[in-house]
Design an enzyme around this catalytic site. Structure first.
Site, PDB file in Angstrom:
ATOM      1  N   GLU A  65      15.302  11.582  27.783  1.00  0.00           N
ATOM      2  CA  GLU A  65      15.304  13.247  27.985  1.00  0.00           C
ATOM      3  C   GLU A  65      14.695  13.583  29.130  1.00  0.00           C
ATOM      4  O   GLU A  65      14.602  14.839  29.457  1.00  0.00           O
ATOM      5  CB  GLU A  65      14.525  13.647  26.510  1.00  0.00           C
ATOM      6  CG  GLU A  65      15.105  13.419  25.289  1.00  0.00           C
ATOM      7  CD  GLU A  65      14.219  13.708  24.059  1.00  0.00           C
ATOM      8  OE1 GLU A  65      14.653  13.513  22.960  1.00  0.00           O
ATOM      9  OE2 GLU A  65      13.113  14.491  24.154  1.00  0.00           O
ATOM     10  N   GLU A 114      18.286  13.141  29.878  1.00  0.00           N
ATOM     11  CA  GLU A 114      19.530  13.318  29.341  1.00  0.00           C
ATOM     12  C   GLU A 114      19.388  13.198  27.919  1.00  0.00           C
ATOM     13  O   GLU A 114      18.381  12.886  27.539  1.00  0.00           O
ATOM     14  CB  GLU A 114      20.409  12.138  30.225  1.00  0.00           C
ATOM     15  CG  GLU A 114      19.454  10.862  30.195  1.00  0.00           C
ATOM     16  CD  GLU A 114      19.140  10.110  29.198  1.00  0.00           C
ATOM     17  OE1 GLU A 114      19.821  10.076  27.981  1.00  0.00           O
ATOM     18  OE2 GLU A 114      17.917   9.733  29.004  1.00  0.00           O
TER      19      GLU A 114
END
Length: 347
Positions: free
Chosen positions: A313, A170
């Site tokens: 991430e 994310e």
């Protein structure tokens, strides 16, 4: 969404896996958690000799209205800027995905920016930034459900193209704040117990962050018995999409590796919708964010790595991907005692 068929792992496949693992040329149990991982992978795929074909890291990006409350060290513009960095291949997740041999799929589910047609960007925008949870709901209930459905649909689409190992990632300034709110409500924990420093905020900002989360829960009154209500009132679209990825993977009988705190908040939503998803989740690492351990403990998940990571991430999940692949290679490629002509310990 709620009619997905998810089943527990079958003991017969776990037994098949352990029969082979215990007959490999090593003392029984000497490869520790690698053996446990391999046995679960066999049971997830329901295949006595499974193969990982293609690997994908799904990185969901979204902005959050709560950044108006000055709870982050970075401005919200960084979300869109990092999306461009992902697409150029220059972020941490790109480097580690190349190392793991995985494809990075970048998905806009809520960035407050109008992207043009860009090669590689998957456009699934639910909202242009979620609402400020300190003043009202993050999402409507319909948008919360839509975000979950996006995750499910993307997994199904990727699966149809040959992907059978997934990791979640994310990007979104402010998303540790909403994740803390989600985890606080669903685990019935005090806000202070599940709130960390995110991108590296100072003490004043941290205290403000805690107060903002408390205010959000008080104003919105999320119902802990209804995970979609929690997602809508204090969550965000990338958290919903990650919940959908977990649900989708479980329904397709493929493993899903969950990254850090924000991804685990998404997995927690999925778990509260259907606890059977736990069998299909591998918790990649133990984040520096203290709410992460609370969420993992609530689901009974034990992380594979502990490297003091807090980037997000999908970086931790992608590193763990290499461990899971190694465990399966041991299972598939290591010789048995019979194959190697090595005498067993009969004691």
């Amino acid at each position: 969404m709620l009619n997905l068929k998810i089943e527990p792992l079958k003991k017969e496949f776990i037994d098949i896996a352990w029969k082979r693992l215990n007959n490999l040329t090593k003392p029984q149990g000497s490869l520790g958690r690698l053996e446990e991982i391999a046995s679960r992978v066999v049971a997830i795929y329901e295949d006595a000799m499974p193969e990982i074909k293609k690997k994908a890291v799904l990185v969901f990006a979204s902005d959050h209205g709560v950044t108006e409350e000055n709870v982050s060290a970075y401005p919200k513009e960084v979300t869109a800027q990092m999306v461009f960095n992902f697409l150029r291949g220059g972020a941490g997740i790109n480097v580690l995905a190349r190392h793991a041999g995985a494809d990075v799929l970048v998905v806009d589910v809520g960035v407050d920016y109008d992207f043009s047609e860009i090669n590689g960007l998957i456009k699934k925008k639910v909202v242009k930034g979620s609402g400020n949870i300190a003043k009202g709901y993050a999402l409507s209930r319909d948008d919360a459900i839509k975000s979950v459905d996006i995750g499910i649909e993307l997994v199904r689409e990727c699966y149809s193209r040959g992907y059978n190992l997934f990791a979640t990632g994310e990007m979104g300034i402010g998303n540790t704040t909403v994740s803390s709110a989600v985890v606080s409500v669903l685990t019935n924990s005090d806000v202070e117990e599940v709130t960390g420093r995110g991108t590296g905020i100072d003490e004043t900002t941290f205290k403000r962050k805690v107060e903002v989360i408390k205010r959000a829960i008080e104003i919105n009154k999320p119902d802990a018995s209804d995970p979609i209500d929690v997602l809508a009132k204090v969550g965000g679209p990338e958290i919903g999409a990650i919940a959908g990825v977990v649900l989708g993977c479980a329904s397709l009988r493929v493993p899903v590796i969950v990254d850090g705190f924000i991804s685990t908040a998404g997995a927690l939503i999925a778990y509260c919708i259907n606890p059977l998803v736990k069998d299909y989740i591998f918790a990649s690492h133990n984040s520096v964010e203290k709410g992460h351990k609370k969420a993992l403990d609530f689901m009974g998940l034990k992380p594979l790595l502990d490297l003091n990571l807090r980037l997000g991430e999908g970086t931790g999940a992608t590193l763990a991907m290499t461990v899971i692949e190694a465990s399966l290679k041991i299972y598939r490629e290591m010789s048995t005692f019979e194959e190697a002509g090595v005498s067993k310990n009969d004691k």
